[in-house]
Scaffold this motif. Sequence first.
Motif, PDB file in Angstrom:
ATOM      1  N   SER A  64      -1.101  -5.685   1.293  1.00 37.67           N
ATOM      2  CA  SER A  64      -2.405  -5.680   1.950  1.00 37.67           C
ATOM      3  C   SER A  64      -2.595  -4.470   2.855  1.00 37.67           C
ATOM      4  CB  SER A  64      -2.593  -6.959   2.766  1.00 37.67           C
ATOM      5  OG  SER A  64      -1.576  -7.079   3.749  1.00 37.67           O
ATOM      6  N   THR A  65      -3.826  -3.951   2.855  1.00 37.31           N
ATOM      7  CA  THR A  65      -4.188  -2.804   3.684  1.00 37.31           C
ATOM      8  C   THR A  65      -5.515  -3.077   4.387  1.00 37.31           C
ATOM      9  OG1 THR A  65      -5.455  -1.728   1.916  1.00 37.31           O
ATOM     10  CG2 THR A  65      -3.097  -1.202   2.057  1.00 37.31           C
ATOM     11  N   MET A 123     -18.163  -5.071   4.768  1.00 36.59           N
ATOM     12  CA  MET A 123     -17.622  -6.329   4.255  1.00 36.59           C
ATOM     13  C   MET A 123     -17.500  -7.418   5.322  1.00 36.59           C
ATOM     14  SD  MET A 123     -17.235  -5.711   1.031  1.00 36.59           S
ATOM     15  CE  MET A 123     -16.298  -7.134   0.527  1.00 36.59           C
ATOM     16  N   TRP A 124     -18.258  -7.327   6.398  1.00 37.73           N
ATOM     17  CA  TRP A 124     -18.250  -8.348   7.453  1.00 37.73           C
ATOM     18  C   TRP A 124     -16.842  -8.604   8.009  1.00 37.73           C
ATOM     19  CZ3 TRP A 124     -21.978 -10.093  10.421  1.00 37.73           C
ATOM     20  CH2 TRP A 124     -23.285 -10.255   9.965  1.00 37.73           C
ATOM     21  N   GLY A 125     -16.012  -7.590   8.062  1.00 39.39           N
ATOM     22  CA  GLY A 125     -14.672  -7.726   8.618  1.00 39.39           C
ATOM     23  C   GLY A 125     -13.591  -8.021   7.604  1.00 39.39           C
ATOM     24  N   GLU A 126     -13.968  -8.354   6.371  1.00 35.69           N
ATOM     25  CA  GLU A 126     -12.993  -8.735   5.358  1.00 35.69           C
ATOM     26  C   GLU A 126     -12.028  -7.610   5.002  1.00 35.69           C
ATOM     27  OE1 GLU A 126     -12.530 -11.862   3.485  1.00 35.69           O
ATOM     28  OE2 GLU A 126     -13.456 -12.408   5.383  1.00 35.69           O
ATOM     29  N   SER A 127     -12.458  -6.362   5.163  1.00 33.10           N
ATOM     30  CA  SER A 127     -11.585  -5.255   4.748  1.00 33.10           C
ATOM     31  C   SER A 127     -10.486  -4.964   5.765  1.00 33.10           C
ATOM     32  CB  SER A 127     -12.406  -3.986   4.487  1.00 33.10           C
ATOM     33  OG  SER A 127     -12.882  -3.423   5.689  1.00 33.10           O
ATOM     34  N   LEU A 128     -10.480  -5.674   6.893  1.00 33.88           N
ATOM     35  CA  LEU A 128      -9.336  -5.599   7.809  1.00 33.88           C
ATOM     36  C   LEU A 128      -8.265  -6.563   7.292  1.00 33.88           C
ATOM     37  CD1 LEU A 128     -11.395  -5.467  11.106  1.00 33.88           C
ATOM     38  CD2 LEU A 128      -9.935  -3.630  10.214  1.00 33.88           C
ATOM     39  N   HIS A 129      -7.884  -6.327   6.083  1.00 31.97           N
ATOM     40  CA  HIS A 129      -7.116  -7.280   5.278  1.00 31.97           C
ATOM     41  C   HIS A 129      -5.643  -7.347   5.679  1.00 31.97           C
ATOM     42  CE1 HIS A 129      -7.058  -9.996   1.924  1.00 31.97           C
ATOM     43  NE2 HIS A 129      -6.180  -9.288   1.230  1.00 31.97           N
ATOM     44  N   ASN A 130      -5.076  -6.220   6.025  1.00 32.74           N
ATOM     45  CA  ASN A 130      -3.673  -6.207   6.457  1.00 32.74           C
ATOM     46  C   ASN A 130      -3.516  -6.984   7.763  1.00 32.74           C
ATOM     47  OD1 ASN A 130      -1.570  -4.217   8.291  1.00 32.74           O
ATOM     48  ND2 ASN A 130      -0.790  -5.115   6.403  1.00 32.74           N
ATOM     49  N   ALA A 150     -13.468  -9.015  -5.439  1.00 30.64           N
ATOM     50  CA  ALA A 150     -12.733  -7.958  -6.137  1.00 30.64           C
ATOM     51  C   ALA A 150     -12.499  -6.746  -5.244  1.00 30.64           C
ATOM     52  CB  ALA A 150     -13.486  -7.549  -7.397  1.00 30.64           C
ATOM     53  N   ILE A 151     -13.509  -6.406  -4.434  1.00 29.95           N
ATOM     54  CA  ILE A 151     -13.363  -5.249  -3.542  1.00 29.95           C
ATOM     55  C   ILE A 151     -12.167  -5.430  -2.622  1.00 29.95           C
ATOM     56  CG2 ILE A 151     -14.426  -4.027  -1.593  1.00 29.95           C
ATOM     57  CD1 ILE A 151     -17.139  -4.462  -2.977  1.00 29.95           C
ATOM     58  N   ILE A 152     -12.069  -6.625  -2.030  1.00 27.35           N
ATOM     59  CA  ILE A 152     -10.973  -6.876  -1.096  1.00 27.35           C
ATOM     60  C   ILE A 152      -9.654  -7.090  -1.828  1.00 27.35           C
ATOM     61  CG2 ILE A 152     -10.100  -8.411   0.711  1.00 27.35           C
ATOM     62  CD1 ILE A 152     -12.482  -6.591   1.494  1.00 27.35           C
ATOM     63  N   ASN A 153      -9.652  -7.931  -2.828  1.00 31.17           N
ATOM     64  CA  ASN A 153      -8.387  -8.304  -3.468  1.00 31.17           C
ATOM     65  C   ASN A 153      -7.782  -7.189  -4.317  1.00 31.17           C
ATOM     66  OD1 ASN A 153      -8.387 -10.963  -2.411  1.00 31.17           O
ATOM     67  ND2 ASN A 153      -9.895 -11.558  -3.954  1.00 31.17           N
ATOM     68  N   TRP A 154      -8.592  -6.208  -4.685  1.00 29.83           N
ATOM     69  CA  TRP A 154      -8.065  -5.063  -5.430  1.00 29.83           C
ATOM     70  C   TRP A 154      -7.862  -3.860  -4.506  1.00 29.83           C
ATOM     71  CZ3 TRP A 154      -6.142  -4.542 -10.271  1.00 29.83           C
ATOM     72  CH2 TRP A 154      -5.939  -3.245 -10.746  1.00 29.83           C
ATOM     73  N   PHE A 155      -8.957  -3.385  -3.926  1.00 30.07           N
ATOM     74  CA  PHE A 155      -8.891  -2.139  -3.147  1.00 30.07           C
ATOM     75  C   PHE A 155      -8.150  -2.305  -1.822  1.00 30.07           C
ATOM     76  CE2 PHE A 155     -12.531  -1.614  -5.987  1.00 30.07           C
ATOM     77  CZ  PHE A 155     -12.197  -0.405  -6.590  1.00 30.07           C
ATOM     78  N   LEU A 175      -8.828  -3.915 -12.683  1.00 30.49           N
ATOM     79  CA  LEU A 175      -9.738  -4.700 -11.858  1.00 30.49           C
ATOM     80  C   LEU A 175     -10.389  -5.827 -12.641  1.00 30.49           C
ATOM     81  CD1 LEU A 175     -11.329  -5.110  -9.212  1.00 30.49           C
ATOM     82  CD2 LEU A 175     -12.942  -3.377 -10.016  1.00 30.49           C
ATOM     83  N   TRP A 176     -10.820  -5.556 -13.869  1.00 31.72           N
ATOM     84  CA  TRP A 176     -11.519  -6.558 -14.670  1.00 31.72           C
ATOM     85  C   TRP A 176     -10.592  -7.693 -15.085  1.00 31.72           C
ATOM     86  CZ3 TRP A 176     -16.012  -5.189 -13.341  1.00 31.72           C
ATOM     87  CH2 TRP A 176     -16.343  -3.835 -13.244  1.00 31.72           C
ATOM     88  N   ASN A 177      -9.358  -7.346 -15.378  1.00 38.05           N
ATOM     89  CA  ASN A 177      -8.369  -8.360 -15.721  1.00 38.05           C
ATOM     90  C   ASN A 177      -8.102  -9.275 -14.522  1.00 38.05           C
ATOM     91  OD1 ASN A 177      -4.984  -8.799 -15.915  1.00 38.05           O
ATOM     92  ND2 ASN A 177      -6.198  -9.323 -17.722  1.00 38.05           N
ATOM     93  N   MET A 178      -8.034  -8.680 -13.327  1.00 43.49           N
ATOM     94  CA  MET A 178      -7.827  -9.474 -12.125  1.00 43.49           C
ATOM     95  C   MET A 178      -9.001 -10.418 -11.892  1.00 43.49           C
ATOM     96  SD  MET A 178      -7.353  -8.364  -8.123  1.00 43.49           S
ATOM     97  CE  MET A 178      -9.150  -8.269  -7.933  1.00 43.49           C
ATOM     98  N   MET A 179     -10.235  -9.919 -12.066  1.00 43.51           N
ATOM     99  CA  MET A 179     -11.420 -10.752 -11.869  1.00 43.51           C
ATOM    100  C   MET A 179     -11.438 -11.920 -12.856  1.00 43.51           C
ATOM    101  SD  MET A 179     -14.366  -7.873 -11.073  1.00 43.51           S
ATOM    102  CE  MET A 179     -15.667  -9.091 -10.776  1.00 43.51           C
ATOM    103  N   TRP A 180     -11.043 -11.671 -14.091  1.00 45.22           N
ATOM    104  CA  TRP A 180     -11.046 -12.732 -15.097  1.00 45.22           C
ATOM    105  C   TRP A 180      -9.979 -13.776 -14.785  1.00 45.22           C
ATOM    106  CZ3 TRP A 180     -14.375 -14.275 -18.617  1.00 45.22           C
ATOM    107  CH2 TRP A 180     -13.958 -15.228 -19.557  1.00 45.22           C
TER     108      TRP A 180
END
Length: 251
Positions: free
Chosen positions: A188-189, A198-205, A168-173, A86-91
């Motif tokens: 994507s899930t 997450m204001w709807g953002e977690s409906l990512h798929n 990070a929450i959305i793009n990783w989890f 996760l930290w590598n992705m954020m960087w």
Amino acid sequence: MTGVIILFIIHWYGSLFFQTFFHHRYASHAMFTMSRTWEKIFHVLAWFFQGSSYLSPYAYGVMHRMHHKYADTENDPHSPIFDKNLWNMMWNTRTYYNQVGTGEKVIEAKYIKGVPSWRSWDKFAGNNIIRLAWVLTYIGLYWLFDAPIWAYIVFIPMHALMSPLHGAIINWFSHKYGYRNYEVKDTSTNLMPIDWLMWGESLHNNHHKFGGRPNFAVKKFEFDPMYPCIQLMERLNIIQFKKGKLDTDYM
């Protein structure tokens, strides 16, 4: 301690509101239109609520379009497939974001077209001194609320990095856990059917299937809390929906 909790909740949902409404659904996907005056108002409001973690709508919009274009490939700005943790992705996301903002990253014109740009404001809002001033403001508010030491240790870093934390929450989890309604070409899930966090953002798929759709909820049991807000702003003539816009735009 109650004051600290209220402050954190306001910052969490306020920051994320502008990230999903203005940066994501407007700047990245052009799901609706608004006047230049409202664009500037939302730039300022985004800065007020995002604070030390203010994101340039221009850099965010371009980067997110590239994410849809290259999702889960080696050219994706942020992918848990190619980032070891996760930290590598954020960087790596931060590096890509900065390169877009400075122009170091060469982007095709079609991915820049229509993205709102107020570079002088971004330069001010993204200045490190301004960001530090916001962090000191959070610390000062915690002091006024007589917060315990552990609250400073746990919550102040989250305040300081609020926008990257949301991303990070959305793009990783939301590329690792949850359920899928659609078999798309990436991982994507949907993290939760009723997205209270997450204001709807977690409906990512759903969003990766229908990139230009303002309502991220698709199934009857799903709910995107941002969509009623968008509908209200349309009724108030703050924004206007784009007639005939395709769900696949900016995928």
